[in-house]
Each structure stands twice: as C-alpha cells, then as structure tokens.
Design an enzyme around this catalytic site. Structure first.
Site, short mmCIF file in Angstrom:
data_model
loop_
_atom_site.label_atom_id
_atom_site.label_comp_id
_atom_site.label_asym_id
_atom_site.label_seq_id
_atom_site.Cartn_x
_atom_site.Cartn_y
_atom_site.Cartn_z
N LYS A 15 14.84 -45.69 0.84
CA LYS A 15 13.65 -45.37 1.03
C LYS A 15 13.35 -44.45 2.33
CE LYS A 15 11.86 -47.99 -2.91
NZ LYS A 15 12.20 -49.34 -3.31
N ASN B 269 9.87 -41.84 -2.25
CA ASN B 269 9.74 -43.07 -1.18
C ASN B 269 10.36 -42.60 0.11
OD1 ASN B 269 8.28 -44.69 -2.96
ND2 ASN B 269 10.20 -45.14 -3.91
N GLU C 53 7.09 -59.70 -0.82
CA GLU C 53 7.21 -58.42 -0.24
C GLU C 53 6.38 -58.12 0.96
OE1 GLU C 53 6.79 -55.28 -3.06
OE2 GLU C 53 7.78 -56.67 -4.40
N SER D 160 5.06 -52.72 -3.71
CA SER D 160 5.57 -51.57 -3.90
C SER D 160 4.59 -50.68 -4.81
CB SER D 160 6.74 -51.55 -4.71
OG SER D 160 6.93 -52.59 -5.77
N HIS E 147 8.49 -57.40 -6.93
CA HIS E 147 9.27 -56.34 -7.39
C HIS E 147 10.15 -56.98 -8.26
CE1 HIS E 147 12.32 -53.18 -7.69
NE2 HIS E 147 11.56 -52.14 -7.29
N ASP F 223 11.12 -59.05 1.47
CA ASP F 223 11.54 -57.70 1.13
C ASP F 223 10.64 -56.93 1.66
OD1 ASP F 223 12.45 -55.59 -0.13
OD2 ASP F 223 12.19 -56.09 -2.19
N HIS G 168 9.36 -51.25 1.75
CA HIS G 168 8.41 -50.40 1.78
C HIS G 168 8.08 -50.43 3.30
CE1 HIS G 168 8.43 -48.53 -2.25
NE2 HIS G 168 8.52 -49.70 -2.64
C1 LIG Z 1 12.56 -49.93 -4.49
C2 LIG Z 1 12.69 -51.33 -4.27
C3 LIG Z 1 13.69 -52.32 -4.15
C4 LIG Z 1 15.07 -51.96 -5.02
O1 LIG Z 1 15.79 -51.29 -3.91
P1 LIG Z 1 16.75 -50.03 -4.39
O2 LIG Z 1 17.63 -49.68 -3.24
O3 LIG Z 1 16.15 -48.85 -4.96
O4 LIG Z 1 17.74 -50.68 -5.46
C5 LIG Z 1 13.55 -53.81 -4.09
N1 LIG Z 1 12.37 -54.38 -3.62
C6 LIG Z 1 11.46 -53.18 -3.52
C7 LIG Z 1 9.83 -53.87 -3.51
C8 LIG Z 1 11.46 -52.11 -3.78
O5 LIG Z 1 10.31 -51.14 -4.00
#
Ligand SMILES: *Cc1c(COP(=O)(O)O)cnc(C)c1O
Length: 408
Positions: A251, A48, A188, A192, A134, A217, A220
């Site tokens: 990411k 990622n 989101e 993800s 997520h 969120d 990505h």
């Molecule tokens: C990876 C991810 C998270 C968590 O983030 P980290 O910093 O890896 O704990 C939260 N939400 C989504 C959509 C993700 O893909």
C-alpha cells in the site's frame, strides 16, 4: 466435463442474480493518479498507493537494480536457500522503522496473517476479532483452530465481556498443552473498508488488564499516521505495548509483500511455525528492494511532504463529498466510504462516475455486509487539483438520495 462446467455456470448465474458478480478489468496503464481503461484515461480514486510511491524513481530503480543483481525470483523458500541479503536488509529496515526488535517479511500481507495467527494460537486458545477485521485476519484465525469470538465493530463493552469470558475459561480449563491457554485480540488500526480507526488506547488497556495479546494490522496506517509515519500505534505512543504489529508493503510503501514485527522471539517462532513463510518461495528480490526503498522515502523529508500533501487532498475530498451530501465516518481518513446500500445501485453509481471520467470501485458483499455496498473512494498524494475538480463534477452526476440534498 460438461456437467461440471454447467454446475459452475449455475453458480455464476446465482452470483449475478444477487448483483454480486465481479470480473477483472484490464488496466492498460497507470501512473500519477491516473489509469487507462478501455482506451480512456480516468482519474484514479481507487488505489491504496497512498503516497504514490509505486512510481517513485527511487523505488523503481531499487527494484530494477535488485532484479539485475539477484534475478527475477528468489529461487527457493527462505529456509532452503532463498534468504537473500535483500530480505534481511528489508527486515532490519522494517524493524528500525517500526521501533521493534525484529520483523519478518512475507510475500503478502495476506500470507502474514494466515501464517502468523496459527503460529501463535491453536486449539485451546481464543482469538477475539473485530467484526470488520480484514478477511485475511478472519482466515488466519479460522485456520488456527483456536476458538473464535467476534465483537461488534469497535465495541469495547462487548470486547470486555469476551475477555472476561476467555479469562474465566482459562482459569477453569486444565490446559491440554504444556503452556497456559492464550487469548489474542486481532484488529486493524485503520479499517480497510470504512477508513475509521480502532480505539487503540482502550484496546491496549483492556488486553493488559485481562492478560491477552494484541495483534494490530496497520495496513492502511503505515506511511500516513504518526510523526514518523509508522502508523497509529506510533501516533498514540502505544507501539511498545503491542505484541504483534502487522503491515503490508503493497500500500503506502509502493511495493508488494507483508510483515510482522515485535520481539525477537516472535520472529524466531514465526520462522519455525508460520506455514505461509516456511512453505513458500521467498518474495521476489525486486519487491523486497522496492519496499526497502519505499521505506527510505517514507522516512525522509519527501515522505513528510507527501503525507502532508495526502492529508490536504483528503481534506479537499472530504469537504466536497460532504457538500454533495455524503455522510462520512469521523475522523475521515484516506479511505472515504460513500455508502449507497443496495448492491445494484452501487454498481450503477460507479458506472456513472466512470462515464464522468473518475474511477471509484463499488465494494459489495462479501467485502462489506449485504445491503452496505459503497463506493470506496481512496485519496492519494498523486492526485492533483484537476483530479479533485473532476471528482466534484462526477459526484454531481449521481442520483440524489433520500438523505442527500439535491444538487442545485
Ligand atoms: C490489503 C490488506 C491486507 C492484505 O495485504 P496484502 O499485502 O495486499 O496481501 C491485510 N490487511 C488489511 C487491513 C488490508 O487492507
């Protein structure tokens, strides 16, 4: 003791029998879109680290300098004596980047979700989640003690019904607390596991119509979408209408950590209420400084070039996957789900790809629903022409599927 271990062994055997067993793979080295595993160099289509920033010289140098200046660890939680200048600088940079009043850094995106959601809602409130949200968002919602409702993925009609129900409940119930009950929609911007997008404009309009709040969120999306690469909210001109903007630093920003951004009062409340923030050692100074440096790159002309390079690669890979007979969600993002369905077959496909020199993970339940196992292919700006060519050859080694033309 032996009983205890044999009980665990039985449970592991059941996981294996279901084709759902996982184990850690030791990666011996990784950089520039490649990784070494079992002594072999593989093309990495699993990361990622979308812009390749984890290995950008400015990011590495910032981490090294911060470690020298501040040490390997922060030494305490932010509220004890761990609130270091590096954390404040990161948060100011994040707030400026996202165009919000304030931001708060957490040690991971996961921690931001499980601490942040319960800080905003609790018993007597309602959280409405997209079905594909997520796991950390689901965990945060559960922990909050609020009433939980789930709508089918991106299904606005179902969301509208739930919002109507929550609004009626709100007016009917005498609130047990000293404030009116709240409704929080959690979703989101780029999902993800499927790489598709939420219908953000409609979501914003619905939440305004029903007096709900929106938690978005952008894990990505940050670094990839929008003219200034702030995410989908920026790309659609909706950032100012979203109550809580979440993201991760692990990411596209090439470091580790998570953040929540929005009004100054949001951040003040989180500092007082988010348990994963209060009762946890502050993020390592090196990680905070690396994320700050990653942000600088994203905001620079290099960031624009890297994002451009990424989207050209995505187009290449999307075309070759489509030519190999895979159906992809539209519009395709940097996450390309090649849906196999059966868990064991999916693992077998991943093994074949590895044999052909390409690393793509098999994603199975509980990360995705049962029977929806897929190869989760991610494209990064670090991959080169050779890598994409290797992927083309590797995909051709997979067995033909019913809905896929047999390769010539
Ligand atoms: C990876 C991810 C998270 C968590 O983030 P980290 O910093 O890896 O704990 C939260 N939400 C989504 C959509 C993700 O893909």
């Amino acid at each position: 003791m032996t009983d205890w271990v044999s009980e665990l062994r039985r449970e592991l055997a059941a996981i294996r029998a279901a084709g759902l067993h996982r184990e850690l793979r030791k990666i011996e080295a990784q950089a520039d879109g490649r990784l070494r595993w079992g002594g072999r160099e593989l093309y990495n289509f699993a990361s990622n680290d979308y812009l390749g920033l984890a290995h950008h010289p400015a990011v590495i140098e910032a981490a090294a300098r911060a470690a020298r200046e501040w040490g390997g660890g922060a030494g305490a939680s932010r509220l004890i004596c761990g609130s270091l200048a590096v954390h404040h600088e990161l948060e100011e940079a994040l707030a400026a980047f996202k165009g919000v009043e304030a931001a708060l850094a957490f040690s991971s995106g996961h921690a931001a979700a499980v601490g942040g959601i319960p800080a905003l809602v609790g018993p007597g409130d309602v959280v409405i989640l997209d079905k594909l949200a997520h796991a950390c968002l689901v965990d945060g919602a559960r922990l909050s003690g609020a009433r939980l409702r789930v709508f089918a993925h991106n299904d606005l009609d179902e969301l509208r019904d739930l919002l109507r129900w929550a609004a009626q409940r709100r007016s009917a119930d005498a609130s047990p607390s000293d404030r009116p009950p709240r409704t929080l929609i959690v979703t989101e911007s780029v999902f993800s596991m499927d790489g598709d997008q939420a219908p953000l404009r409609e979501l914003v309009e619905l939440k305004d119509q029903f007096g709900a709040w929106l938690w978005l969120d952008e894990a990505h999306a940050v670094g990839l979408y929008g003219e200034r690469r702030r995410g989908v909210a920026e790309a659609q001109g909706l950032a100012e209408r979203i109550e809580v903007q979440m993201g991760t630093l692990g990411k596209a920003l090439g470091s580790a950590g998570g953040y929540l951004g929005g009004a100054r009062e949001l951040v003040d409340l989180l500092v007082n209420r988010a348990r994963s923030f209060i009762f946890s050692t502050a993020p390592p100074p090196a990680a905070a400084a690396a994320a700050r440096a990653g942000l600088r790159v994203v905001e620079s002309s290099t960031g624009a070039e890297l994002a451009g390079q990424l989207w050209r690669r995505v187009a290449n890979v999307r075309d070759l996957a489509a030519a190999a007979g895979w159906r992809l969600p539209q519009p395709a993002g940097a996450i390309l789900p090649l849906t196999v369905g059966d868990e064991r077959q999916c693992v077998e496909c991943a093994e074949r790809l590895r044999a052909a020199g390409v690393f793509v993970p098999a994603i199975r339940f509980p990360a995705v629903p049962r029977g929806a196992a897929r190869l989760r292919l991610t494209v990064t700006a670090a991959s080169r022409d050779d890598d994409v060519e290797a992927l083309r050859h590797a995909l051709a080694t997979l067995p033909a599927r019913g809905d896929r033309p047999t390769p010539p």
